[in-house]
Design an enzyme around this catalytic site. Structure first.
Site, short mmCIF file in Angstrom:
data_model
loop_
_atom_site.label_atom_id
_atom_site.label_comp_id
_atom_site.label_asym_id
_atom_site.label_seq_id
_atom_site.Cartn_x
_atom_site.Cartn_y
_atom_site.Cartn_z
CB ILE A 1 -0.82 0.08 1.16
CG1 ILE A 1 -0.20 -0.41 2.57
CG2 ILE A 1 -2.06 -0.92 0.93
CD1 ILE A 1 -0.99 -0.33 3.81
N GLY A 2 2.16 0.90 -0.03
CA GLY A 2 2.93 2.35 -0.03
C GLY A 2 4.38 1.81 -0.15
N GLY B 1 8.43 3.88 -0.02
CA GLY B 1 9.18 5.10 0.29
C GLY B 1 10.56 4.82 0.19
N GLY B 2 11.40 5.70 0.61
CA GLY B 2 12.68 5.76 0.53
C GLY B 2 13.47 4.50 1.41
CG PHE B 3 11.16 3.78 4.95
CD1 PHE B 3 10.37 2.71 5.05
CD2 PHE B 3 10.71 5.11 4.55
CE1 PHE B 3 9.12 2.73 5.04
CE2 PHE B 3 9.06 5.24 4.40
CZ PHE B 3 8.59 4.22 4.63
N GLY B 4 11.77 1.68 2.53
CA GLY B 4 11.13 0.49 2.03
C GLY B 4 9.77 0.39 1.67
CB VAL C 1 3.80 0.34 3.87
CG1 VAL C 1 2.73 0.19 5.17
CG2 VAL C 1 4.90 1.22 4.84
CE LYS D 1 8.29 2.97 8.31
NZ LYS D 1 8.07 4.26 9.49
CG ASP E 1 9.13 13.71 9.96
OD1 ASP E 1 9.32 14.54 9.36
OD2 ASP E 1 9.59 12.46 9.37
#
Ligand SMILES: *[C@@H]1O[C@H](CO)[C@@H](O)[C@H](O)[C@H]1NC(C)=O
Ligand SMILES: *[C@@H]1O[C@H](CO)[C@@H](O)[C@H](O)[C@H]1NC(C)=O
Ligand SMILES: *[C@@H]1O[C@H](CO)[C@@H](O)[C@H](O)[C@H]1NC(C)=O
Ligand SMILES: *[C@@H]1O[C@H](CO)[C@@H](O)[C@H](O)[C@H]1NC(C)=O
Ligand SMILES: *[C@@H]1O[C@H](CO)[C@@H](O)[C@H](O)[C@H]1NC(C)=O
Length: 840
Positions: A500-501, A503-506, A508, A522, A626
Site C-alpha cells: 500500500i505504499g 518510500g525511501g526506506f522500504g 508498506v 512496514k 517529524d
C-alpha cells in the site's frame, strides 16, 4: 486421540506396563537409563533414581575437543552433587549422543550458575540441535541454590544426535551442569491436534506437531502441590496453579485419597502422561450456596510468547463427582472463542479415570493463553474441574550450523599443505553434505566445528563475524517481537498486491495477523538498513512505552534475519494529506475525498491531543521531530493518530541534544531549530502549524510550479493572514462553508504556531484548546450552512468562486463530485504510511 496401544497392569502399584502398539508388536516402556550426564565431572552421582554419568566417563556420549573446561563449584552453593560441577564452553562445542531408536525424546538441560564459573552475566549462549535453535541468546539468572531446567521434546531418528553450545560472541561463554536425553513413551506427542486461535477453531487440525521441537513453558499441577522429579514417572517437575488463577475465589482444591484409575486401553491416560499426584488433585468450582448461587468460569492465564504456536495439554480426572450416572459435563475454553464440552463419562465410563486433551494453540499478541473451565447447560450437575495443564512452545527458529570459524581454519591448513586438488575435493564434499542436509533437516550430519546462524538455512552465509546474529534489539520489548513466519503469513509472503505504499526506506503492506487483526507492515529496505537501524530502534522504544488513542499503536516488530519490520495497527483511511490534496506524480490516483471543515478541525484536534501527550506524557518528554500531514493517519472513523516516531527524541532535553544534526521534513522545519539546532517541543508546534495551514488551504507545503510568492505555503499563508485576507487562501471546496468566527480563530492559531521564535509559540495544550474552540464556534454560533459539517449530507454544489492556483485536483473531477460523501471513498485501499521518507 489415537491411542490404540494397550496397557496391562500386572499389579496395582507396580510400574511395569506392556503396550500393544498400533502395529500390534509388544514392547515395554520404562524410562531408559541413558543418557543422564553429569557435566564437567568425573563422578557419577545418583539423582532421582538415575545415575548421572560424569562426562569424563564417556559411555555413548562424546564431547567436542578443546575450547571447553570442567569447573567445580568451590563454594558448594548446592548440596546436590549434580550441581557442583559444570562444563564451560568458550567457543562453539558439542555433545554427541548415540541414539539407538527413532522416536520423540525428552531432552533436558540443567543450569545452576555458581561463582567459580566466572562472571555469570557474561554467559549468554545458544543451544542448537536437530537444525533448530532450542535456546537463542539465552542467559541464566543467578539464583539461590535451585537449578534452572529447560526441557524439550524432540523427534529424532536413530543415529548421532548432537547438541551444540554456542557462546554469543568472544567474551561470552556457555555452560551446562547436567543433560538428560531419553526416549519418551510411544505416542507421547500426537502428530496432530485441533488448531485453536483467538478466533476459536474453524475445524482445522494442525498436523506438524512432530516436525518441530517443543520447549516446556508451563507444567502445572492444578489443585495440588509441587511435584518433584522423584515423584514423577518421567522425572518432571509440576508446580501448583495458584499464581495463574485469574480469580482465586472462583475455585477450590479437591483431593482424591486413592490412586486414579489409569486405564489399560483406549482413551485413558497412562501414568507416564501424568503421575497420580497430578490426576489425584484438581480445582473445581467454588460454589457457595450460602452467599447466593450463581455460575461462573474458572480461568487460568498463562504467560507465553505472543504470536507463537503452542501445544496445550489439559489433564482431567473426575475426582469431584460422587456418582458416575453419566456424570458431569462441562465446558473447556481456550481464549474466549473456543469451547469444547468435556464429558468424562463419555471418555471412560468410570469415575476417577485420567485422560487428557491436546490442542495446538496459536497465542495472540496479548502474551497470554487463557484456559477456562465452566458449567455446561447440558449438565444436570453444574460444576467444572481441571487437574493439570502443560504448555509447550513449538520451536520454529531454525539454527543451522554451517561452515566457517574453526572449520575454515582447518580448511586452510589442509589447503596449504596438500594443495588445490584436495581443496576442491573438500569443497565438493561440503557442498554435497550441505545439499543432503537440506533434505533432512532433522538429522544433524555434521562433524566439523560449526557456526550457527539463526533465521534458516536459506540465509546461511558463512561470514564469520555475522555468526550468531547479534541482534541489537535484544534489550527491547520482547513481548512485541513477532516471528517472521507470522509476518509472512500476514502479508502472504509480501504479496505485491498487498503493498500500500513505498518510500525511501522500504515498503508498506496491508496484512492480517492470524488473530484477525488488520495491520500495516512496514518493511525496511535491507539496503538502507544501516541508516534505518537507529530509527527502527527509536520507533520501537518509543511506541512500546506509550499507548494513546491518538498515537498509532505498534503491534509488533521483527528483527529476524536482517529484517527490520514494524507492524502497526491498520489505519483504514490512510494519511491526512491524501484527503486534502493530491501530489502530482504520486503513484496512487484516487479521487480526493472531501473532508468538511468540521472533519478537518476534528482531525487536527485529535493529532494535537496525540502530540500533547507526547510532550507531557508519563514517560517523559518526547519530541516527535517529524510532524507532517503524511504522519497523521486516519482510522475508519476519521480519527487522527500520529505516526512515525523514527526521528523522535525522548529523555531529558539537556544541551547535548543541540549538537545533533537537523532532522525532519522539508517545509515543516522549525526555523529556529534549523538555525540554532535548538530542539524543543516548540519545534513540533511549528510543524503542526504547517499542518494546520495544509488543512485550511489543501495544498502542498512547497509547490515549485507556483508563482514565486506562493511556492512556500508558510510564507504565502502567513503573509495573507497578516494582511487579514484569510478567505483568499481557504480551500475552494470549503468556500463559504466555514463559520467566519471559526475561521478567524483558526487563522490566529496558525499564526501563533508559526512564530519565528519558539518562545512566542503556544504550547500544544493551548493549540488544542484553540482548535476545540474553533469547533465550537463553527457549530454553536451562526450555523450558516446546515450541511457543511456532516459526513453524510450531500451538499449543494457551491459556485466555486476562486480556485487556488495550487489546486491539484484531477481536472476531470466534476464539481458535484467534490461534494460526495467522503465515507464513500474507499481510502483504505490507498493507505500509505509511507511517503514519510520522501522529504527527508
Ligand atoms: C560482570 O559483567 C558485567 C557485564 O558484562 C559487568 O557489568 C559486571 O560488572 C561484571 N561483574 C563482575 C563481578 O565482574
Ligand atoms: C513425593 O515423594 C516423597 C518421598 O520420596 C514423599 O514423601 C511425598 O509424599 C511424595 N509426594 C508428593 C506429592 O510430593
Ligand atoms: C446449590 O444451590 C443450587 C440451586 O439452588 C442447587 O441446585 C445445588 O444443588 C446446591 N449445591 C449444593 C452443593 O448444595
Ligand atoms: C464462560 O466463558 C465463556 C467464554 O468466554 C462464555 O461464553 C460463558 O458465558 C462463560 N460462562 C459463565 C457461566 O460465565
Ligand atoms: C487473559 O488473561 C489476561 C491476564 O490475566 C487478562 O488480562 C485477559 O483479560 C484475559 N483474557 C480473557 C479473554 O479473558
Amino acid at each position: 486421540m489415537f491411542r490404540s496401544r494397550k496397557i496391562l497392569l500386572f499389579l496395582p502399584t507396580c510400574f511395569f506396563f506392556h503396550f500393544f502398539s498400533i502395529l500390534a508388536s509388544t514392547f515395554t516402556y520404562t524410562v531408559p537409563d541413558q543418557y543422564f550426564v553429569n557435566c564437567g565431572s568425573g563422578s557419577s552421582p545418583e539423582v532421582y533414581g538415575k545415575t548421572f554419568v560424569g562426562d569424563g566417563n564417556h559411555g555413548g556420549v562424546s564431547l567436542s575437543s578443546g575450547n571447553n573446561s570442567p569447573v567445580q563449584d568451590a563454594s558448594l552453593s548446592s548440596t546436590v552433587e549434580l550441581y557442583q560441577s559444570a562444563r564451560v564452553f568458550r567457543k562453539l562445542s558439542w555433545y554427541e549422543f548415540n541414539v539407538q531408536q527413532d522416536g520423540t525424546f525428552v531432552v533436558r538441560f540443567h543450569f545452576l550458575p555458581f561463582s567459580s564459573l566466572g562472571n555469570v552475566s557474561d554467559a549468554r549462549f545458544s543451544v542448537v540441535a536437530s537444525g533448530f535453535s532450542l535456546l537463542s541468546r539465552f542467559t541464566v539468572e543467578k539464583s539461590n541454590s535451585s537449578p534452572h531446567i529447560e526441557e524439550f521434546l524432540i523427534t529424532i531418528t536413530a543415529g548421532k544426535f548432537k547438541v551444540y553450545f554456542v557462546p554469543d560472541g568472544d567474551n561470552s561463554f556457555a555452560f551446562v551442569n547436567a543433560i538428560e536425553v531419553f526416549i519418551a513413551p510411544p505416542g507421547f506427542i500426537p502428530g496432530s491436534a485441533p488448531l485453536v486461535t483467538r478466533e476459536g477453531n474453524r475445524g482445522d487440525f494442525y498436523s506438524n506437531l512432530l516436525s518441530f521441537p517443543s520447549r516446556l513453558i508451563h507444567r502445572i499441577n492444578v489443585g495440588g502441590k509441587n511435584i518433584m522429579p522423584n515423584n514423577d514417572t518421567l522425572l518432571r517437575s509440576w508446580i501448583p496453579d495458584a499464581p495463574y488463577l485469574f480469580n482465586r475465589e472462583s475455585a477450590k482444591d479437591s483431593v482424591y485419597g486413592f490412586r486414579p484409575k489409569y486405564q489399560n486401553s483406549g482413551a485413558g491416560a497412562t501414568v507416564f502422561d501424568a503421575p497420580e499426584f497430578v490426576y489425584g488433585t484438581a480445582k473445581q468450582m467454588n460454589i457457595d450456596n450460602s452467599s447466593g448461587y450463581y455460575l461462573f468460569n474458572i480461568t487460568w492465564s498463562f504467560r507465553v510468547k505472543g504470536g507463537a504456536k503452542h501445544l496445550v495439554r489439559v489433564h482431567f480426572c473426575d475426582i469431584v463427582s460422587d456418582t458416575s450416572n453419566e456424570g458431569l459435563k462441562f465446558n473447556l475454553y481456550i481464549y474466549n472463542q473456543f469451547s469444547e464440552m468435556i464429558w468424562p463419562y463419555d471418555v471412560i465410563p468410570q469415575l476417577a479415570a485420567p485422560f487428557y486433551r491436546d490442542y495446538q494453540v496459536d497465542s495472540d499478541d496479548s502474551g497470554f493463553i487463557n484456559v477456562s473451565v465452566g458449567p455446561s447447560s447440558d449438565s444436570n450437575v453444574k460444576n467444572a474441574f481441571l487437574n493439570g495443564v502443560e504448555i509447550m512452545q513449538l520451536i520454529e527458529d531454525t539454527g543451522s550450523v554451517s561452515e566457517g570459524g574453526g572449520g575454515a581454519h582447518l580448511f586452510m591448513i589442509i589447503g596449504s599443505v596438500v594443495g588445490g586438488v584436495i581443496l576442491l575435493v573438500v569443497i565438493l564434499i561440503v557442498v554435497l553434505v550441505c545439499l543432503r542436509r537440506r533434505k533432512s533437516k532433522a538429522v544433524e550430519a555434521f562433524d566439523r566445528p560449526v557456526v550457527p546462524f539463526y533465521g534458516g538455512s536459506s540465509y546461511s552465509r558463512t561470514t564469520d563475524n555475522k555468526t550468531v546474529v547479534g541482534s541489537p534489539l535484544a534489550d527491547l520489548n520482547l513481548g512485541l517481537k513477532l516471528h517472521l513466519s507470522e509476518i509472512l503469513y500476514a502479508t502472504k509472503n509480501f504479496d505485491t498486491k498487498l503493498m500500500i505504499g513505498e518510500g525511501g526506506f522500504g515498503k508498506v503492506y496491508k496484512g492480517m495477523l492470524r488473530n484477525g487483526t488488520k495491520v500495516a507492515v512496514k518493511r525496511s529496505d535491507p539496503r538502507s538498513s544501516d541508516q534505518g537501524l537507529p530509527e527502527f530502534h527509536t520507533e520501537i522504544m518509543v511506541l512500546s512505552k506509550i499507548r494513546h488513542n491518538h498515537l498509532v499503536s505498534l503491534i509488533g516488530y521483527c528483527d529476524e534475519r536482517e529484517e527490520m519490520i514494524l507492524v502497526y495497527e491498520f489505519m483504514e483511511k490512510g494519511t491526512f494529506r491524501e484527503h486534502l490534496y493530491k501530489i502530482e506524480s504520486s503513484e496512487v490516483s484516487t479521487p480526493r475525498s472531501t473532508l468538511s471543515w468540521d472533519q478537518r478541525v476534528r482531525i487536527c484536534v485529535g493529532a494535537a491531543k496525540g502530540i500533547h501527550y507526547l510532550h507531557t506524557g508519563s514517560s517523559g518528554v518526547i519530541i516527535h521531530r517529524d510532524i507532517k500531514s503524511t504522519n497523521i493517519l486516519l482510522d475508519e472513523h476519521f480519527v487522527a493518530k500520529v505516526a512515525d516516531f523514527g526521528l523522535s527524541r525522548s529523555g531529558p532535553l539537556d544541551q547535548t541534544h543541540v549538537s545533533t544534526e537537523v532532522k525532519g521534513s522539508f517545509g515543516y522545519l522549525d526555523p529556529e531549530y534549523f538555525k540554532y539546532l535548538q530542539l524543543t517541543q516548540k519545534s513540533d508546534v511549528y510543524s503542526f502549524g504547517v499542518v494546520l495551514l495544509e488543512a485550511l488551504c489543501a495544498r502542498p507545503v512547497v509547490d515549485q510550479f507556483l508563482p514565486r510568492d506562493k511556492v512556500s505555503l508558510v510564507d504565502w499563508g502567513m503573509s495573507q493572514i497578516k494582511k487579514g485576507q484569510l478567505e483568499q487562501i481557504v480551500d475552494p471546496l470549503l468556500e463559504g462553508k466555514i463559520n467566519p468566527d471559526s475561521l478567524r480563530k483558526f487563522g490566529e492559531t496558525v499564526e501563533k504556531c508559526l512564530q519565528e521564535y519558539g518562545a512566542d509559540r503556544p504550547n500544544m495544550v493551548d493549540v488544542l484548546w484553540d482548535l476545540e474552540y474553533c469547533l465550537q464556534l463553527h457549530h454553536t454560533v451562526a450555523p450558516r450552512m446546515p450541511y457543511e459539517d456532516s459526513m453524510t449530507d450531500v451538499g449543494l454544489p457551491m459556485p466555486v468562486i476562486q480556485r487556488l492556483p495550487s489546486h491539484t485536483l484531477a481536472s476531470d473531477e466534476d464539481e458535484s463530485n467534490s461534494y460526495i460523501d467522503s465515507s464513500q471513498v474507499d481510502a483504505g485501499e490507498v493507505f500509505s504510511l509511507l511517503k514519510t521518507g520522501e522529504a527527508r
